[in-house]
Write a protein that holds these residues in place. Structure first.
Motif, PDB file in Angstrom:
ATOM      1  N   VAL A  22      56.931  35.541  49.684  1.00  0.00           N
ATOM      2  CA  VAL A  22      55.771  36.426  49.482  1.00  0.00           C
ATOM      3  C   VAL A  22      55.698  36.875  48.023  1.00  0.00           C
ATOM      4  CG1 VAL A  22      54.842  38.710  50.044  1.00  0.00           C
ATOM      5  CG2 VAL A  22      55.632  37.206  51.865  1.00  0.00           C
ATOM      6  N   ILE A  23      56.827  37.308  47.481  1.00  0.00           N
ATOM      7  CA  ILE A  23      56.840  37.777  46.095  1.00  0.00           C
ATOM      8  C   ILE A  23      56.539  36.627  45.133  1.00  0.00           C
ATOM      9  CG2 ILE A  23      58.335  38.707  44.281  1.00  0.00           C
ATOM     10  CD1 ILE A  23      59.653  40.414  46.503  1.00  0.00           C
ATOM     11  N   GLY A  24      57.098  35.441  45.388  1.00  0.00           N
ATOM     12  CA  GLY A  24      56.812  34.281  44.542  1.00  0.00           C
ATOM     13  C   GLY A  24      55.345  33.884  44.590  1.00  0.00           C
ATOM     14  N   GLY A  25      54.753  33.885  45.782  1.00  0.00           N
ATOM     15  CA  GLY A  25      53.331  33.553  45.911  1.00  0.00           C
ATOM     16  C   GLY A  25      52.446  34.550  45.191  1.00  0.00           C
ATOM     17  N   LEU A  26      52.752  35.826  45.347  1.00  0.00           N
ATOM     18  CA  LEU A  26      51.970  36.850  44.653  1.00  0.00           C
ATOM     19  C   LEU A  26      52.159  36.756  43.138  1.00  0.00           C
ATOM     20  CD1 LEU A  26      52.453  39.900  47.031  1.00  0.00           C
ATOM     21  CD2 LEU A  26      50.407  38.497  46.749  1.00  0.00           C
ATOM     22  N   ALA A  27      53.371  36.444  42.688  1.00  0.00           N
ATOM     23  CA  ALA A  27      53.603  36.295  41.250  1.00  0.00           C
ATOM     24  C   ALA A  27      52.797  35.128  40.690  1.00  0.00           C
ATOM     25  CB  ALA A  27      55.095  36.086  40.979  1.00  0.00           C
TER      26      ALA A  27
ATOM     27  N   LEU B 289      49.946  34.018  41.896  1.00  0.00           N
ATOM     28  CA  LEU B 289      48.550  34.473  41.854  1.00  0.00           C
ATOM     29  C   LEU B 289      48.292  35.399  40.668  1.00  0.00           C
ATOM     30  CD1 LEU B 289      47.739  35.112  45.625  1.00  0.00           C
ATOM     31  CD2 LEU B 289      46.813  33.350  44.125  1.00  0.00           C
ATOM     32  N   VAL B 290      49.217  36.300  40.372  1.00  0.00           N
ATOM     33  CA  VAL B 290      49.049  37.213  39.236  1.00  0.00           C
ATOM     34  C   VAL B 290      49.059  36.430  37.926  1.00  0.00           C
ATOM     35  CG1 VAL B 290      50.200  39.052  37.929  1.00  0.00           C
ATOM     36  CG2 VAL B 290      49.899  39.276  40.388  1.00  0.00           C
ATOM     37  N   LEU B 291      49.972  35.472  37.782  1.00  0.00           N
ATOM     38  CA  LEU B 291      50.012  34.664  36.561  1.00  0.00           C
ATOM     39  C   LEU B 291      48.749  33.829  36.394  1.00  0.00           C
ATOM     40  CD1 LEU B 291      53.731  33.475  36.514  1.00  0.00           C
ATOM     41  CD2 LEU B 291      52.643  35.178  35.035  1.00  0.00           C
ATOM     42  N   LEU B 292      48.233  33.280  37.476  1.00  0.00           N
ATOM     43  CA  LEU B 292      46.984  32.526  37.417  1.00  0.00           C
ATOM     44  C   LEU B 292      45.820  33.428  37.013  1.00  0.00           C
ATOM     45  CD1 LEU B 292      45.483  29.858  37.888  1.00  0.00           C
ATOM     46  CD2 LEU B 292      45.203  30.552  40.269  1.00  0.00           C
ATOM     47  N   ALA B 293      45.769  34.627  37.568  1.00  0.00           N
ATOM     48  CA  ALA B 293      44.711  35.574  37.202  1.00  0.00           C
ATOM     49  C   ALA B 293      44.821  35.987  35.736  1.00  0.00           C
ATOM     50  CB  ALA B 293      44.760  36.801  38.105  1.00  0.00           C
ATOM     51  N   LEU B 294      46.036  36.215  35.245  1.00  0.00           N
ATOM     52  CA  LEU B 294      46.219  36.563  33.833  1.00  0.00           C
ATOM     53  C   LEU B 294      45.831  35.407  32.920  1.00  0.00           C
ATOM     54  CD1 LEU B 294      49.574  38.560  33.847  1.00  0.00           C
ATOM     55  CD2 LEU B 294      47.299  39.420  33.289  1.00  0.00           C
ATOM     56  N   TRP B 295      46.167  34.181  33.310  1.00  0.00           N
ATOM     57  CA  TRP B 295      45.782  33.019  32.515  1.00  0.00           C
ATOM     58  C   TRP B 295      44.272  32.906  32.425  1.00  0.00           C
ATOM     59  CZ3 TRP B 295      43.267  28.493  34.137  1.00  0.00           C
ATOM     60  CH2 TRP B 295      43.159  27.517  33.140  1.00  0.00           C
ATOM     61  N   LEU B 296      43.579  33.089  33.540  1.00  0.00           N
ATOM     62  CA  LEU B 296      42.119  33.036  33.519  1.00  0.00           C
ATOM     63  C   LEU B 296      41.530  34.154  32.655  1.00  0.00           C
ATOM     64  CD1 LEU B 296      41.284  32.081  37.200  1.00  0.00           C
ATOM     65  CD2 LEU B 296      40.866  30.733  35.161  1.00  0.00           C
TER      66      LEU B 296
END
Length: 192
Positions: free
Chosen positions: A65-70, A72-79
């Motif tokens: 769960v933590i890896g999946g959320l991390a 998603l957060v990294l993808l959102a920051l990249w965008l």
């Protein structure tokens, strides 16, 4: 490329959110839903107690769960960072010969190149945009040609005159240029 990725991701996210939200809204308001639908009515919950605690005792659950959320957060920051990155070059580094160098405003070089390209024979309108890095700019030139213009001749004069003058005046070793030639849009004339 980035604008295509943005549109696809926004379209998919909007489609998924609209479908899930509409399904939950339909079940919550008591509308008839198909038999395979996971929610049936206004008193039904989205996640039962058994569903919420099913994987809690597994050792892989929380790292997953933590890896999946991390991710998603990294993808959102990249965008987000990709959106904030400047597409237009604000300044160009010019070799002034004294070892220090000088800075030339990107808009000034764009304006000079646009003015000279627009003055070429057969060019109705010109647009120039500088991209790339400060020491290695890339010019993107859009030319709208007049109906009688020769595209080959116009392109040859663009590279040998306008781009060469801009490159020489900014003391650049090279000024890679992408040129897009289009013709003006006009309505067909009717003959009676």
């Amino acid at each position: 490329m980035l604008s295509v990725v943005n549109r696809v991701l926004l379209g998919l996210a909007g489609l998924v959110l609209t479908a899930v939200g509409g399904a939950v809204l339909a079940a919550g308001t008591g509308l008839s839903v198909p038999s395979w639908w996971p929610w049936y009515g206004p008193r039904d919950v989205l996640l039962s107690t058994a569903d919420r605690v099913r994987w809690r005792d597994e050792s892989w659950w929380w790292p997953a769960v933590i890896g999946g959320l991390a991710v998603l957060v990294l993808l959102a920051l990249w965008l987000l960072l990709a959106q904030l990155r400047r597409r237009r070059l604000s300044e160009v580094l010019v070799d002034s010969g004294d070892g220090e160098g000088a800075r030339l405003r990107g808009r000034a070089l764009e304006g000079a190149l646009e003015g000279e390209a627009g003055a070429l024979e057969g060019v109705e309108r010109a647009r120039v945009r500088l991209t790339g890095r400060r020491g290695e700019p890339v010019a993107r030139v859009g030319l709208v040609l007049e109906p009688h213009a020769s595209p080959a001749r116009t392109l040859e004069r663009l590279t040998s005159e306008a781009v060469a003058h801009a490159r020489d005046s900014a003391s650049l070793p090279a000024l890679p240029t992408e040129a897009r030639l289009t013709s003006p849009k006009h309505h067909p004339h009717r003959v009676t």
